[in-house]
Design an enzyme around this catalytic site. Structure first.
Site, mmCIF file in Angstrom:
data_model
loop_
_atom_site.group_PDB
_atom_site.id
_atom_site.type_symbol
_atom_site.label_atom_id
_atom_site.label_comp_id
_atom_site.label_asym_id
_atom_site.label_seq_id
_atom_site.Cartn_x
_atom_site.Cartn_y
_atom_site.Cartn_z
ATOM 1 N N GLU A 1 -42.565 -16.813 17.648
ATOM 2 C CA GLU A 1 -41.858 -18.094 17.477
ATOM 3 C C GLU A 1 -42.733 -19.145 16.788
ATOM 4 O O GLU A 1 -42.223 -20.193 16.369
ATOM 5 C CB GLU A 1 -41.341 -18.606 18.830
ATOM 6 C CG GLU A 1 -42.380 -19.212 19.754
ATOM 7 C CD GLU A 1 -43.192 -18.212 20.557
ATOM 8 O OE1 GLU A 1 -43.876 -18.654 21.498
ATOM 9 O OE2 GLU A 1 -43.146 -16.998 20.251
ATOM 10 N N HIS B 1 -47.596 -14.925 18.989
ATOM 11 C CA HIS B 1 -46.365 -15.678 19.246
ATOM 12 C C HIS B 1 -45.463 -15.628 18.012
ATOM 13 O O HIS B 1 -45.689 -16.378 17.059
ATOM 14 C CB HIS B 1 -46.699 -17.136 19.582
ATOM 15 C CG HIS B 1 -47.333 -17.310 20.919
ATOM 16 N ND1 HIS B 1 -46.641 -17.739 22.023
ATOM 17 C CD2 HIS B 1 -48.603 -17.090 21.336
ATOM 18 C CE1 HIS B 1 -47.455 -17.787 23.064
ATOM 19 N NE2 HIS B 1 -48.654 -17.399 22.673
ATOM 20 N N CYS C 1 -47.223 -12.288 24.326
ATOM 21 C CA CYS C 1 -48.534 -12.679 24.829
ATOM 22 C C CYS C 1 -48.648 -12.341 26.328
ATOM 23 O O CYS C 1 -48.722 -11.181 26.686
ATOM 24 C CB CYS C 1 -48.800 -14.150 24.521
ATOM 25 S SG CYS C 1 -50.543 -14.612 24.619
#
Length: 202
Positions: free
Chosen positions: A183, A181, A80
């Site tokens: 994660e 993202h 990002c």
């Protein structure tokens, strides 16, 4: 075990990224300056923060510069904001970017809901080390207000469609960027983390 560093801009919680890396077998240090005393197999620039303060934290608080630290030998994953910093400049700030990719970062069109927040599918446009095993139209989690505009579209390996094409994954040599993202993107994101760590292990 692959040893990686997450650069902490001091802007927010990077616990989920650290946890995801550790679940996939990495040894993780969180760093706030670049230091040659410890060698890492990879570096991550996380997706939390604002452009100018993040760039200043990378540029101003290390005796060793970013480019000297990576020397184009250490794989770098920008997430990002981390990806946006790869470019020359961003409309979010006035500071110069890291300039490892040619192009700029611009605000999403104002006729769209900003920030864009939520799940969106990937349109994979070419083979990529970080997307190995990821199926086209896989869903990932975005939170962003800006998009990259690379000078060379060859570095775009996946787009997302928000009414306009937004570069979702970029890859140039050992620099990898995701606008979303990983994660926070479940099994698909975990697979990308594994792919990045595999690159780091070579």
């Amino acid at each position: 075990m692959v040893s990686v560093a997450i650069f902490d801009y001091g802007a927010g919680n990077i616990f989920s990224l650290k946890t995801s890396l550790e679940k996939n077998g990495a040894s993780v240090d969180i760093i706030t300056s670049f230091d040659q005393s410890k060698k890492y197999d990879g570096l991550l620039l996380p997706g939390v923060g604002n452009f100018d303060p993040a760039i200043r934290s990378i540029r101003d608080y290390s005796a060793l510069g970013f480019h000297d630290f990576v020397k184009e030998k250490i794989p770098v994953l920008g997430i990002c904001l981390g990806m946006e910093m790869f470019f020359k400049q961003s409309q979010e700030g006035k500071e110069k970017g890291l300039d490892v990719m040619n192009g700029e970062v611009v605000l999403l069109p104002n006729d769209m809901k900003i920030p864009h927040m939520g799940w969106n599918s990937l349109e994979i446009t070419k083979d990529s080390k970080i997307l190995e095993g990821v199926e086209n139209n896989s869903w990932v989690y975005f939170v962003h207000s800006y998009r990259a505009k690379p000078d060379n579209s060859d570095i775009i390996v996946a787009n997302a469609d928000y009414g306009i094409k937004v570069p979702a994954v970029v890859e140039d040599n050992l620099f990898f960027g995701t606008q979303f993202h990983p994660e926070k993107s479940g099994k698909i994101g975990s697979l990308m983390i594994q792919n990045f760590l595999r690159v780091c292990s070579k």
